[in-house]
Design an enzyme around this catalytic site. Structure first.
Site, PDB file in Angstrom:
ATOM      1  N   ASP A 411    -133.879  32.490 -22.925  1.00 57.40           N
ATOM      2  CA  ASP A 411    -134.281  30.849 -22.679  1.00 57.40           C
ATOM      3  C   ASP A 411    -135.513  30.936 -21.356  1.00 57.40           C
ATOM      4  O   ASP A 411    -135.259  31.975 -20.746  1.00 57.40           O
ATOM      5  CB  ASP A 411    -133.325  29.790 -22.486  1.00 57.40           C
ATOM      6  CG  ASP A 411    -133.647  28.544 -21.987  1.00 57.40           C
ATOM      7  OD1 ASP A 411    -134.633  28.134 -22.920  1.00 57.40           O
ATOM      8  OD2 ASP A 411    -133.293  27.648 -21.286  1.00 57.40           O
ATOM      9  N   ASP A 604    -128.908  28.986 -20.159  1.00 55.48           N
ATOM     10  CA  ASP A 604    -128.284  28.325 -19.053  1.00 55.48           C
ATOM     11  C   ASP A 604    -127.584  27.091 -19.181  1.00 55.48           C
ATOM     12  O   ASP A 604    -127.237  26.211 -18.152  1.00 55.48           O
ATOM     13  CB  ASP A 604    -129.325  28.235 -17.749  1.00 55.48           C
ATOM     14  CG  ASP A 604    -130.288  27.157 -18.137  1.00 55.48           C
ATOM     15  OD1 ASP A 604    -130.780  26.334 -17.428  1.00 55.48           O
ATOM     16  OD2 ASP A 604    -130.838  26.951 -19.405  1.00 55.48           O
ATOM     17  N   ASP A 608    -127.745  25.591 -25.236  1.00 58.09           N
ATOM     18  CA  ASP A 608    -128.170  26.722 -25.772  1.00 58.09           C
ATOM     19  C   ASP A 608    -126.525  27.429 -26.739  1.00 58.09           C
ATOM     20  O   ASP A 608    -126.535  28.644 -26.902  1.00 58.09           O
ATOM     21  CB  ASP A 608    -128.215  27.896 -24.851  1.00 58.09           C
ATOM     22  CG  ASP A 608    -129.792  27.513 -24.278  1.00 58.09           C
ATOM     23  OD1 ASP A 608    -130.687  27.483 -24.712  1.00 58.09           O
ATOM     24  OD2 ASP A 608    -130.008  27.798 -22.988  1.00 58.09           O
TER      25      ASP A 608
END
Length: 714
Positions: A411, A604, A608
């Site tokens: 990410d 994080d 996700d």
């Protein structure tokens, strides 16, 4: 069952296993320690279903058992039914070497009396002498062999050692019978020491929880147990004290030592209103912290629960060795029996005593101690080395998986970038100075709560303090309009200027970053760019991953594609995709997996989670900042440094090398000495080396992991 009031996890686990070996697989952390019992045993995160304790959860081929410590899975301290954690070798009190020392003295004295053929030292006196030396070190082993039979755990090292040594006594080889059991016991003591050494860095986590806390209620200070503190209470933390619970700082800025949580030696400065976490140490004068999480919900409690659970998740190599030992042990017992029986029919000068001795030597050599203790110890050493570096593995299986990956998908925001908007560039128009632009725009932006406005205010700082601001109007989707120090000021996007017919340079529309365009008294005054800056080690992280054999590094983000491409170019990432929803990220990851790639995803936050569930190994950044990272990922990088991904890979590779070195060492040495023993060449003394000696060599090799330097090399 263990006493639920005890804080000694190892002692309680050992006691429970010995008292109820048939139920050891069902022992949960809640039955062992109150601190761990308070930690969450299961959790549901969107897209990543963790089963409750006792129900398996399949994660890309890995079994999770949150909150459950299984005897079969918990091989770090238990092999073939024998526990090494806090192993009690006799009534020696605090000196476990006292009883073996007495046995050793009796053995040496007996050998000397035999050598000089002292008259009284024969018959029952000789048997009693060596019998006492044997009983001091061997009675617990024989007892364990007998007690393990009802649970079905028959073919273990206890049985092998008991048969071999008692058999040696039966044929009159008293000194060798004592020596085998004595050296085996000493070897166990050394193994205990090695296990404890490997655990030291992980157990240090258990010591950073404060046991009491000072709370201010109704104007009075009182000392409480952290479990009794409520959310909203105000804690007082003196200089040098540990913070007991998560909270926010009330008083002026203060410095905290976070090394116990992150591994970072540099202190962190916390501003009023910022989060302060349990386990941090106050380095300055008295501070007050408002509690935001109960004891069981602190980040530290969850980290401790995760570390304790990690022991129960085994690597494929460990699973293989466990299964191998269960098949291998009965086979060698059968071969030992055949070694006694078959020669009777094929050897003309068959002597039962000689072939029984060979079979006993064969049994001592065949004990799989070196494999079944040193291999899990190697993985445990890897987990410990990682925790020192601020990397928490949720199981030794993920050490193997991380070593095998060839693709890393990351990410952007919060993973490769800092996750915080900051002013990157100040570009005033002609006739306006940067200081003037910042003063006027900063003062106006103090009236907004937008993240970009906050970034501008933070950047401007005291320069905007005290500047009069009146008649502020917030125009949705455009920006702000108001009177600043008597002047008409506009601050927002280009649509705001177009709405009030303020001309601006066309190149402003080509800027990639988020911008704040300003106009003063109807004239264009300049712009500020606001962006999420890359982390200091982000570019180095990408370089190290490529140098470490990762063939594909990809960045997936929900941010604007133009921004994503700029960050990717800056960091040296050749494939990047922006403007993605969580399901879009999942599609990309599924595509890479369908190509046969071994993939790690680094994120994080909870958004996700679907991708973390798909990946072979999920890595969470910001382990101290988001509950979701601890709850969903397989590996947590506490320091927020993406370069630690390569560090974790180096630790995983070193652990794998040490484990297989131990496997080959044990197989080769035992194979050679087994052949010599069957041929009558090797004696009990060689058998002792093949068993205890090889185990000790393997353990010393495994301990090396704790001493290795895993920092990146330039």
């Amino acid at each position: 069952m263990p006493d639920p009031s005890s804080n000694n996890l190892d002692e309680e686990l050992n006691t429970a296993k010995q008292a109820q070996p048939e139920n050891a697989g069902a022992l949960t952390r809640a039955q062992l320690t109150p601190n761990a019992a308070a930690a969450p045993q299961g959790h549901d995160v969107p897209g990543h279903d963790h089963a409750p304790a006792g129900a398996p959860h399949d994660h890309a081929g890995h079994d999770h058992h949150p909150g459950e410590l299984s005897l079969e899975d918990e091989e770090e301290g238990d092999h073939a039914g024998h526990d090494h954690d806090g192993h009690d070798h006799g009534p020696a009190g605090d000196n476990p070497y006292l009883v073996p020392g007495i046995s050793f003295a009796l053995l040496l004295t007996g050998i000397a009396l035999d050598y000089y053929k002292i008259g009284f030292f024969s018959g029952y006196v000789r048997l009693a002498w060596y019998g006492l030396a044997f009983g001091l070190v061997g009675w617990k082993v024989v007892k364990a062999a007998v007690l393990s039979i009802p649970s079905g755990n028959i073919f273990n090292e206890f049985l092998l050692m008991s048969i071999a040594t008692i058999g040696a006594f039966a044929i009159g080889e008293y000194p060798e019978g004592v020596a085998v059991m004595l050296f085996y016991t000493v070897g166990e003591l050394f193994q205990d020491a090695a296990v404890n050494r490997a655990k030291r860095s992980i157990k240090a986590l258990l010591e950073i929880q404060a046991t009491e806390v000072t709370v201010v209620r109704n104007g009075q200070s009182m000392v409480l147990d952290p479990k009794a503190v409520q959310v909203g209470d105000v804690m007082e933390v003196k200089s040098g004290e540990k913070v007991a619970l998560d909270g926010t700082l009330n008083t002026t800025a203060a410095n905290f030592n976070t090394a116990a949580l992150t591994g970072e030696s540099a202190p962190q400065t916390k501003q009023p209103g910022e989060a302060v976490l349990a386990g941090m140490i106050n380095l300055e004068s008295l501070v007050q912290v408002t509690v935001t999480a109960a004891f069981k919900d602190t980040k530290l409690s969850k980290i401790l629960a995760m570390v304790q659970d990690a022991v129960g998740r085994k690597a494929k190599t460990q699973q293989f060795i466990t299964k191998f030992a269960k098949i291998y042990t009965p086979i060698v017992v059968g071969l030992a029996v055949l070694l006694i029986v078959v020669p009777y029919f094929v050897v003309s000068d068959y002597v039962f005593r000689d072939w029984l001795y060979r079979a006993l030597v064969f049994l001592v050599i065949s004990c799989p101690c070196a494999l079944v203790i040193s291999i899990p110890l190697g993985y445990f050493g890897g987990i410990g080395a990682a925790s020192k570096a601020g990397i928490l593995f949720k199981g030794s299986n993920f050490l193997d998986v991380l070593r095998e990956i060839d693709t890393v998908v990351m990410d952007k925001t919060g993973t490769l970038t800092q996750g915080v908007f900051a002013v990157q560039q100040v570009q005033p128009a002609a006739g306006t100075t940067p200081e003037q632009l910042l003063r006027l725009v900063g003062a106006l932006e103090t009236k907004s709560t937008h993240p970009i406005a906050k970034a501008v205010v933070t950047h401007v700082g005291a320069a905007a303090a005290g500047v009069p601001v009146d008649n502020v109007e917030e125009i949705a989707g455009h920006g702000l309009r108001g009177k600043v120090d008597g002047r008409d000021v506009l601050a927002g996007n280009t649509k705001l200027l177009a709405r009030f017919s303020v001309a601006y340079p066309p190149e402003v529309d080509q800027l990639v970053d988020s911008i704040v365009v300003a106009a003063v008294d109807g004239k264009y005054a300049g712009y500020l760019t606001v962006a999420d800056a890359p982390k200091e080690d982000a570019a180095r992280a990408v370089q190290e991953l490529r140098a470490d054999g990762i063939s594909k590094v990809v960045m997936l983000s929900g941010d604007k594609d133009s921004i994503v491409q700029r960050v990717a170019q800056e960091l040296g990432i050749t494939e990047a995709h922006g403007g993605l929803l969580p399901e879009d990220k999942a599609k990309y990851v599924q595509q890479y997996l369908s190509e046969g790639r071994k993939l790690a995803f680094v994120g994080d936050g909870v958004n996700d989670a679907p991708v973390v569930a798909l990946a072979d190994v999920g890595i969470a950044m910001g382990g101290l900042g988001s509950d979701a990272t601890i709850e969903t990922a397989d590996v947590v990088i506490q320091t927020d440094h993406p370069s630690k991904i390569a560090t974790a890979r180096r630790i995983a590779r070193a652990t794998h090398n040490v484990v297989w070195q131990n496997i080959w060492l044990a197989f080769i040495v035992k194979g050679i000495v087994l052949a010599l023993g069957a041929g009558g060449v090797a004696t009990m003394w060689e058998a002792v080396f093949a068993d205890v000696g090889v185990a000790l060599l393997a353990i010393l090799n495994a301990v090396r992991i704790q001493r290795m330097d895993f920092t990146s090399k330039p």
